[in-house]
Design a protein around this motif. Structure first.
Motif, PDB file in Angstrom:
ATOM      1  N   ASP A  79      61.042  36.855  64.507  1.00  0.00           N
ATOM      2  CA  ASP A  79      60.695  35.714  65.335  1.00  0.00           C
ATOM      3  C   ASP A  79      60.024  36.269  66.583  1.00  0.00           C
ATOM      4  N   GLY A 124      58.902  26.655  65.085  1.00  0.00           N
ATOM      5  CA  GLY A 124      59.134  27.554  63.955  1.00  0.00           C
ATOM      6  C   GLY A 124      60.620  27.721  63.656  1.00  0.00           C
ATOM      7  N   GLN A 125      61.413  27.851  64.712  1.00  0.00           N
ATOM      8  CA  GLN A 125      62.858  27.963  64.522  1.00  0.00           C
ATOM      9  C   GLN A 125      63.434  26.670  63.948  1.00  0.00           C
ATOM     10  N   PHE A 136      63.420  39.026  58.667  1.00  0.00           N
ATOM     11  CA  PHE A 136      63.015  37.853  59.411  1.00  0.00           C
ATOM     12  C   PHE A 136      62.635  38.299  60.809  1.00  0.00           C
ATOM     13  N   ARG A 185      61.829  24.470  62.039  1.00  0.00           N
ATOM     14  CA  ARG A 185      61.427  24.390  60.630  1.00  0.00           C
ATOM     15  C   ARG A 185      62.278  25.322  59.772  1.00  0.00           C
ATOM     16  N   MET A 186      62.499  26.537  60.247  1.00  0.00           N
ATOM     17  CA  MET A 186      63.311  27.488  59.495  1.00  0.00           C
ATOM     18  C   MET A 186      64.744  26.978  59.354  1.00  0.00           C
ATOM     19  N   GLN A 187      65.270  26.380  60.400  1.00  0.00           N
ATOM     20  CA  GLN A 187      66.637  25.833  60.361  1.00  0.00           C
ATOM     21  C   GLN A 187      66.722  24.718  59.323  1.00  0.00           C
ATOM     22  N   ILE A 229      64.838  24.333  56.636  1.00  0.00           N
ATOM     23  CA  ILE A 229      64.758  24.961  55.309  1.00  0.00           C
ATOM     24  C   ILE A 229      66.101  25.582  54.934  1.00  0.00           C
ATOM     25  N   LEU A 230      66.698  26.304  55.866  1.00  0.00           N
ATOM     26  CA  LEU A 230      67.984  26.945  55.594  1.00  0.00           C
ATOM     27  C   LEU A 230      69.093  25.924  55.372  1.00  0.00           C
ATOM     28  N   PHE A 263      57.539  34.057  58.026  1.00  0.00           N
ATOM     29  CA  PHE A 263      58.827  34.244  58.653  1.00  0.00           C
ATOM     30  C   PHE A 263      59.679  35.261  57.912  1.00  0.00           C
ATOM     31  N   PHE A 264      59.811  35.107  56.563  1.00  0.00           N
ATOM     32  CA  PHE A 264      60.594  36.047  55.778  1.00  0.00           C
ATOM     33  C   PHE A 264      59.662  36.926  54.964  1.00  0.00           C
ATOM     34  N   THR A 280      73.315  31.459  52.875  1.00  0.00           N
ATOM     35  CA  THR A 280      72.368  30.894  53.832  1.00  0.00           C
ATOM     36  C   THR A 280      73.040  30.471  55.134  1.00  0.00           C
TER      37      THR A 280
END
Length: 123
Positions: A13, A44-45, A11, A47-49, A51-52, A1-2, A30
């Motif tokens: 998507d 994926g979005q 990033f 999971r990324m959210q 983490i952030l 992703f990053f 962040t």
């Protein structure tokens, strides 16, 4: 992703609904990278959210701890200054043969960081 290239995070998507490309520098907070809640469509979005959000919680806790330590240090310095002034006042009272009591401020138990045991974990 990053991906990090030349001190810049990129990033991407590759979602069919949302094709986006965002450049994020190292010093960008962040909370600026978070998706608006209604735009999260894919796993994926999500999971990324997550983490952030965890990273943002760590940043907020770290900022709070730094501010608390600075305030505590300032208060301890002020109490030391007051203690020095009180010693001089006590000397003057002894010279005047006066038995008045002087208020001596101190830290309350709840103001000492190690006296309260609270644990917050972001895993």
């Amino acid at each position: 992703f990053f991906k990090k290239e030349n001190d810049v995070f990129t990033f991407t998507d590759n979602d069919d609904v949302f094709d986006s490309f965002v450049e994020v520098s190292d010093d960008l907070p962040t909370h600026m990278m978070l998706y608006p809640p209604l735009y999260i469509r894919t796993d994926g979005q999500r999971r990324m959210q997550i983490i952030l959000l965890k990273e943002h919680a760590r940043e907020v806790a770290k900022d709070f701890n730094n501010r608390f330590q600075a305030a505590l240090l300032e208060k301890e310095n002020t109490l030391g200054l007051i203690e020095g002034i009180n010693e001089r006042i006590q000397e003057i009272l002894v010279e005047l043969n006066c038995n008045d009591e002087i208020f001596s401020p101190s830290l309350h138990d709840t103001e000492i960081p190690d006296s309260i045991s609270v644990s917050f974990t972001c895993s």
